[in-house]
Scaffold this motif. Structure first.
Motif, mmCIF file in Angstrom:
data_model
loop_
_atom_site.group_PDB
_atom_site.id
_atom_site.type_symbol
_atom_site.label_atom_id
_atom_site.label_comp_id
_atom_site.label_asym_id
_atom_site.label_seq_id
_atom_site.Cartn_x
_atom_site.Cartn_y
_atom_site.Cartn_z
ATOM 1 N N GLU A 29 90.973 -103.035 45.556
ATOM 2 C CA GLU A 29 90.264 -103.857 44.563
ATOM 3 C C GLU A 29 89.881 -103.029 43.343
ATOM 4 O O GLU A 29 90.042 -103.474 42.204
ATOM 5 C CB GLU A 29 89.041 -104.504 45.193
ATOM 6 N N ASN A 30 89.372 -101.819 43.567
ATOM 7 C CA ASN A 30 89.000 -100.955 42.446
ATOM 8 C C ASN A 30 90.223 -100.596 41.604
ATOM 9 O O ASN A 30 90.158 -100.592 40.375
ATOM 10 C CB ASN A 30 88.320 -99.676 42.937
ATOM 11 N N PHE A 31 91.326 -100.304 42.254
ATOM 12 C CA PHE A 31 92.557 -99.964 41.551
ATOM 13 C C PHE A 31 93.025 -101.129 40.688
ATOM 14 O O PHE A 31 93.464 -100.935 39.558
ATOM 15 C CB PHE A 31 93.641 -99.565 42.557
ATOM 16 N N LYS A 50 100.405 -105.495 41.543
ATOM 17 C CA LYS A 50 101.139 -106.694 41.956
ATOM 18 C C LYS A 50 101.848 -106.473 43.298
ATOM 19 O O LYS A 50 101.929 -107.373 44.122
ATOM 20 C CB LYS A 50 102.154 -107.097 40.890
ATOM 21 N N MET A 51 102.346 -105.251 43.495
ATOM 22 C CA MET A 51 103.055 -104.935 44.742
ATOM 23 C C MET A 51 102.133 -104.994 45.953
ATOM 24 O O MET A 51 102.567 -105.358 47.039
ATOM 25 C CB MET A 51 103.663 -103.527 44.674
ATOM 26 N N ILE A 52 100.881 -104.605 45.772
ATOM 27 C CA ILE A 52 99.973 -104.495 46.923
ATOM 28 C C ILE A 52 98.941 -105.608 46.980
ATOM 29 O O ILE A 52 98.030 -105.552 47.801
ATOM 30 C CB ILE A 52 99.255 -103.127 46.948
ATOM 31 N N LYS A 53 99.090 -106.615 46.149
ATOM 32 C CA LYS A 53 98.133 -107.717 46.174
ATOM 33 C C LYS A 53 97.972 -108.203 47.613
ATOM 34 O O LYS A 53 98.960 -108.412 48.311
ATOM 35 C CB LYS A 53 98.619 -108.847 45.276
ATOM 36 N N HIS A 54 96.737 -108.352 48.029
ATOM 37 C CA HIS A 54 96.488 -108.660 49.442
ATOM 38 C C HIS A 54 97.064 -110.023 49.838
ATOM 39 O O HIS A 54 97.282 -110.887 49.003
ATOM 40 C CB HIS A 54 94.990 -108.602 49.752
ATOM 41 N N GLY A 59 90.029 -115.191 56.520
ATOM 42 C CA GLY A 59 88.821 -114.392 56.429
ATOM 43 C C GLY A 59 89.001 -112.909 56.609
ATOM 44 O O GLY A 59 88.047 -112.159 56.532
ATOM 45 N N HIS A 60 90.208 -112.451 56.843
ATOM 46 C CA HIS A 60 90.465 -111.024 57.029
ATOM 47 C C HIS A 60 91.385 -110.527 55.926
ATOM 48 O O HIS A 60 92.319 -111.217 55.521
ATOM 49 C CB HIS A 60 91.126 -110.752 58.387
ATOM 50 N N TRP A 61 91.135 -109.337 55.475
ATOM 51 C CA TRP A 61 91.979 -108.708 54.462
ATOM 52 C C TRP A 61 93.163 -108.068 55.147
ATOM 53 O O TRP A 61 93.020 -107.368 56.139
ATOM 54 C CB TRP A 61 91.149 -107.666 53.711
ATOM 55 N N ARG A 62 94.344 -108.338 54.639
ATOM 56 C CA ARG A 62 95.559 -107.739 55.194
ATOM 57 C C ARG A 62 96.371 -107.123 54.076
ATOM 58 O O ARG A 62 96.497 -107.692 53.000
ATOM 59 C CB ARG A 62 96.409 -108.801 55.886
ATOM 60 N N LYS A 63 96.938 -105.969 54.346
ATOM 61 C CA LYS A 63 97.785 -105.301 53.361
ATOM 62 C C LYS A 63 99.130 -106.001 53.283
ATOM 63 O O LYS A 63 99.684 -106.425 54.286
ATOM 64 C CB LYS A 63 98.003 -103.841 53.748
ATOM 65 N N LYS A 64 99.630 -106.080 52.074
ATOM 66 C CA LYS A 64 100.962 -106.640 51.869
ATOM 67 C C LYS A 64 101.988 -105.550 52.162
ATOM 68 O O LYS A 64 101.893 -104.448 51.615
ATOM 69 C CB LYS A 64 101.093 -107.114 50.421
#
Length: 87
Positions: A29-31, A50-54, A59-64
């Motif tokens: 988020e900071n990035f 854009k590549m790493i947008k979650h 309700g859970h954050w997941r890495k793309k």
């Protein structure tokens, strides 16, 4: 202190975390909200954001997951940045 050099080091460190998947939600988020005062670095930041947008989830954050093309692009940019850094 050379601000451009420090910005490159910061970007390089985060890109490494992206490649190995060790970045946190807070770092992501900071990035995404960060703004480099260098057009070249800012273009890289925008593309990687854009590549790493979650991935929206329940309700859970997941890495793309990174595609092979995204991974290759990041590795290429990292090589260019390493050549510009003064250690």
């Amino acid at each position: 202190m050379d601000k451009s050099n420090e910005a490159r080091k910061h970007l390089l460190a985060f890109l490494q975390k992206v490649l190995d998947g060790s970045y946190t939600q807070n770092e992501s988020e900071n990035f995404s909200f960060l703004s480099y005062q260098n057009d070249e670095l800012e273009q890289v930041r925008e593309a990687v954001s854009k590549m790493i947008k979650h991935i929206p989830s329940t309700g859970h954050w997941r890495k793309k997951p990174l595609s092979q093309d995204d991974r290759a692009s990041i590795e290429s940019v990292m090589g260019e940045i390493k050549q510009q850094i003064k250690f």
